[in-house]
Scaffold this motif. Structure first.
Motif, short mmCIF file in Angstrom:
data_model
loop_
_atom_site.label_atom_id
_atom_site.label_comp_id
_atom_site.label_asym_id
_atom_site.label_seq_id
_atom_site.Cartn_x
_atom_site.Cartn_y
_atom_site.Cartn_z
N MET A 424 0.82 -1.21 0.00
CA MET A 424 0.00 0.00 0.00
C MET A 424 0.86 1.26 0.00
N LYS A 425 0.46 2.22 -0.80
CA LYS A 425 1.12 3.52 -0.76
C LYS A 425 0.81 4.20 0.58
N PRO A 426 1.65 5.17 0.99
CA PRO A 426 1.40 5.86 2.25
C PRO A 426 -0.01 6.42 2.33
N GLY A 427 -0.65 6.19 3.46
CA GLY A 427 -1.99 6.70 3.70
C GLY A 427 -3.11 5.72 3.43
N VAL A 428 -2.83 4.66 2.64
CA VAL A 428 -3.89 3.71 2.30
C VAL A 428 -4.29 2.88 3.51
N GLU A 429 -3.33 2.45 4.31
CA GLU A 429 -3.66 1.65 5.49
C GLU A 429 -4.57 2.43 6.43
N GLU A 430 -4.31 3.72 6.60
CA GLU A 430 -5.16 4.54 7.46
C GLU A 430 -6.57 4.66 6.90
N ARG A 431 -6.69 4.64 5.59
CA ARG A 431 -8.02 4.76 4.97
C ARG A 431 -8.89 3.52 5.17
N LEU A 432 -8.28 2.40 5.54
CA LEU A 432 -9.08 1.21 5.82
C LEU A 432 -10.07 1.46 6.94
N GLU A 434 -12.05 3.71 7.12
CA GLU A 434 -13.29 4.22 6.55
C GLU A 434 -14.28 3.09 6.26
N LEU A 435 -13.80 1.85 6.23
CA LEU A 435 -14.68 0.71 5.98
C LEU A 435 -15.52 0.44 7.21
N PRO A 436 -16.78 0.04 7.05
CA PRO A 436 -17.65 -0.19 8.21
C PRO A 436 -17.09 -1.24 9.16
N GLY A 437 -16.99 -0.87 10.43
CA GLY A 437 -16.55 -1.81 11.46
C GLY A 437 -15.07 -2.05 11.54
N VAL A 438 -14.27 -1.37 10.71
CA VAL A 438 -12.84 -1.68 10.59
C VAL A 438 -12.00 -0.68 11.37
N GLU A 439 -11.00 -1.18 12.07
CA GLU A 439 -9.94 -0.37 12.64
C GLU A 439 -8.63 -1.07 12.32
N ASN A 440 -7.73 -0.39 11.61
CA ASN A 440 -6.50 -1.06 11.22
C ASN A 440 -5.69 -1.46 12.44
N GLN A 441 -4.82 -2.44 12.25
CA GLN A 441 -4.16 -3.07 13.39
C GLN A 441 -3.08 -2.21 14.01
N ILE A 442 -2.54 -1.27 13.25
CA ILE A 442 -1.61 -0.31 13.85
C ILE A 442 -2.33 0.47 14.95
N ASP A 443 -3.54 0.92 14.66
CA ASP A 443 -4.31 1.66 15.66
C ASP A 443 -4.71 0.78 16.82
N GLN A 444 -5.08 -0.49 16.53
CA GLN A 444 -5.43 -1.40 17.61
C GLN A 444 -4.26 -1.60 18.57
N LEU A 445 -3.07 -1.80 18.02
CA LEU A 445 -1.90 -2.03 18.87
C LEU A 445 -1.56 -0.80 19.71
N GLN A 446 -1.85 0.37 19.17
CA GLN A 446 -1.56 1.58 19.93
C GLN A 446 -2.59 1.82 21.04
N ARG A 447 -3.62 0.97 21.09
CA ARG A 447 -4.59 1.03 22.19
C ARG A 447 -4.50 -0.20 23.07
N MET A 448 -3.49 -1.03 22.86
CA MET A 448 -3.37 -2.27 23.63
C MET A 448 -3.21 -1.98 25.12
N LEU A 449 -3.82 -2.87 25.92
CA LEU A 449 -3.68 -2.80 27.36
C LEU A 449 -2.95 -4.06 27.84
N PRO A 450 -2.14 -3.95 28.90
CA PRO A 450 -1.95 -2.77 29.76
C PRO A 450 -0.97 -1.76 29.22
N THR A 451 -0.18 -2.12 28.16
CA THR A 451 0.85 -1.21 27.65
C THR A 451 0.61 -0.94 26.17
N PRO A 452 0.17 0.24 25.81
CA PRO A 452 0.00 0.56 24.39
C PRO A 452 1.34 0.54 23.66
#
Length: 612
Positions: A424-432, A434-452
């Motif tokens: 993917m070109k830069p920015g495409v992963e972040e655009r995922l 926009e899909l219903p119900g989707v959060e890319n895994q980079i964002d998920q990992l940055q919300r991981m508990l107990p340590t983001p």
């Protein structure tokens, strides 16, 4: 790896993400050889507790609450066929909800750890109809309220036999020496036998996630053979259940023939928290970290401990009438499945492995093979349609893998998978997002508990999976396509197709058919990407009678732009990071106007000149 924290990265993440792709693959594949995914051991504990508590503790409690089985009497778990029926239904329900094999970080669900139900109970998410152009009323790729209602109906239809009170089999219909037996009434299986295939026509993802190829035959034969009016009827039912499990084993064993499976063993063993030292892991490689091709030990584990066991022992169990032979065979299969479970393979099919090991004891130790064997089947001609039904998927799937998912083909974890990598070109992963119900895994990992996770650390973690893919045979071909098609590969985000699939559809279990050109078209329909923004290298499984695999190059905006083949032998001869350059690929069709982009740093003679 630590108990709470993952194993430390082999390179500082901020430095790592700026390295060339080939170097990143080399670093992470050699790191995987010693540390696997590097998952904190606390997650393994979570998986084990969930397996023992939720899968089997609750499952057997349900069986005991709706039958005469005593939950506190472990011996009663092994000699009443109703436990087999109830557990099959319970495990299928957990799979459909998302608490089964596709649960948690080892399947790309970081936060939250459950996918399936969060997607399938929500209108507007993407669905994948298998024959939308051919079967009326199944077309389209968007989940509707009808699909949601059908999914809820599937859940209810699985609860129905679980809640049903088992009925005792009259003692006069039980062979001598068989203890008291109960069965789920046959009619309780009818709703799921109707609704699950309908669900599959609307969305094959739900059908496959339910492991329908494993559990629906149990329910079908429970409905067809579950009316007991004679001793022969009960014997036939148990024998058919034995046939079901043996066909699964033998089909899986046959799928491991060839060069793929020995490449599965080393990374699988390397991921095991049960291995007492790195030296054992390194025994499975020729010369880790310099040469990560499988060693003779890996070959032995693959084709003697794997292929031979999964074919010879089940054939023996199917044919034997001797209780001692059956006991030894059942214990071998139990040990076989426990070993697989101990490696925590990606997609984590833990409960399925323990279930099959457990059921081997139930069917061959709890039910004397001297009485319950195929030679005592009351109507031998009926075994012909039984075998035909059970072997249709494996036979067709091995000859024409493009027509059948690798799950009904019984190629579970055989290494011969349809697979893909996304560039993917830069920015495409972040655009995922926009899909219903989707959060890319980079964002998920940055919300991981107990340590983001920090951004670069999250990126390194996800790139472990592309290194894992490169350690398998088809990965070398997929990365060869990346290098020969994209001259800007160092500026792109490269992700494993399975992770993208589980992010967008809520589930994936190694089946590349779930994230083929149709899924890419569904993503494009919603995001409207430009040509070149998202390029996917996709490959089909190898047919059992051919030496090549067929690939596709898919541009989200343009569709399939190239088809071709590579020789499997060329892939297995290479290191994961392709130090000698891409393996040869032969383009058989190229879209009009499409031209490969020459890869920087690769000599022209290494490319397929017909398309350059």
């Amino acid at each position: 790896m630590g108990f709470i924290n993952p194993s430390p990265p082999p390179v500082e993440p901020a430095t790592f993400v700026r390295l060339p792709l080939r170097e990143r693959v080399r670093i992470l594949s050699t790191h995987w050889a010693d540390d696997g995914f590097g998952t904190p051991r606390v997650l393994h504990v979570v998986y084990v507790l969930k397996m023992l508590g939720l899968y089997f503790g609750v499952g057997i409690w349900i069986a005991s609450a709706t039958s005469g089985i005593a939950f506190t009497d472990v011996g009663s778990w092994y000699d009443n066929i109703v436990v087999y029926q109830k557990l099959a239904v319970w495990l299928m329900l957990l799979e459909v909800i998302g608490l089964g094999g596709a649960f948690g970080p080892l399947c790309g669900h970081f936060r939250p750890m459950v996918g399936n139900i969060r997607y399938w109970i929500r209108p507007g998410t993407i669905r994948m109809a298998p024959w939308g152009r051919r079967v009326p009323f199944t077309g389209g790729d968007e989940r509707t309220w009808f699909d949601v209602a059908l999914y809820v109906g599937v859940l209810a239809s699985l609860v129905y036999p679980l809640a049903a009170q088992a009925e005792p089999v009259p003692s006069q219909f039980l062979p001598a020496g068989t203890g008291a037996q109960e069965l789920v009434p046959p009619q309780y299986f009818v709703p799921i036998l109707v609704l699950m295939p309908l669900m599959g026509l609307r969305d094959k993802v739900v059908f496959l996630a339910a492991r329908s190829e494993q559990y629906l035959p149990i329910m079908l034969f429970s409905a067809l053979f579950g009316t007991i009016a004679s001793t022969a009827d009960f014997v036939d039912l148990v024998v058919v259940f034995k046939v079901v499990i043996c066909v699964v084993w033998i089909g899986a064993g046959v799928s491991k023939l060839g060069a793929h499976f020995e490449n599965v063993i080393p990374p699988m063993v390397s991921n095991s928290p049960a291995m007492p030292g790195r030296w054992i892991k390194r025994l499975h490689y020729r010369d880790a970290p310099h040469d990560l091709r499988p060693s003779r030990v890996a070959w032995f584990m693959a084709h003697v401990g794997g292929t031979a066991v999964e074919i010879i022992v089940p054939v023996t169990l199917l044919l034997t009438t001797d209780a001692t032979v059956a006991l030894v065979g059942a214990l071998v299969m139990l040990a076989f499945h426990l070993f697989i479970t101990s490696t925590f393979p990606l997609a984590v099919p833990l409960k399925w492995n323990v279930f099959f090991g457990f059921i081997a004891i139930v069917l061959w130790v709890g039910f004397d093979p001297g009485t319950y064997n195929i030679w005592s089947f009351s109507e031998p001609w009926l075994l012909v349609p039984v075998f035909a039904l059970l072997t249709f998927g494996p036979i067709l799937g091995n000859l024409r893998p493009d027509l059948v998912s690798f799950l009904p083909s019984m190629r579970q974890y055989a290494g011969n998978w349809a697979s893909a990598v996304w560039a993917m070109k830069p920015g495409v992963e972040e655009r995922l997002n926009e899909l219903p119900g989707v959060e890319n895994q980079i964002d998920q990992l940055q919300r991981m508990l107990p340590t983001p996770y920090e951004r670069d650390d999250a990126d390194l973690t996800l790139q472990k999976t592309i290194a894992w893919r490169a350690m398998h045979s088809q990965g070398r071909g997929l990365f060869s396509l990346l290098y020969t098609h994209l001259d800007d590969i160092e500026t792109r985000t490269v992700r494993e197709g399975e992770l993208m699939c589980t992010t967008i559809l809520g589930f994936n279990f190694g089946d590349g058919h779930l994230h083929d050109a149709r899924l890419i078209a569904a993503v494009q329909k919603r995001l409207g990407l430009e040509p070149g923004d998202l390029v996917v290298m996709w490959v089909e499984s190898q047919p059992i009678h051919r030496r090549t695999q067929e690939y596709q190059v898919i541009d989200a905006a343009l569709g399939v732009v190239e088809r071709g083949t590579w020789n499997v032998a060329d892939c297995v001869a290479q290191q994961p990071w392709l130090p000698d350059g891409p393996v040869p690929v032969q383009a058989t069709w190229t879209a009009e106007g499409y031209v490969r982009r020459r890869t920087l740093g690769v000599a022209p003679e290494q490319l397929d000149g017909s398309s350059v």
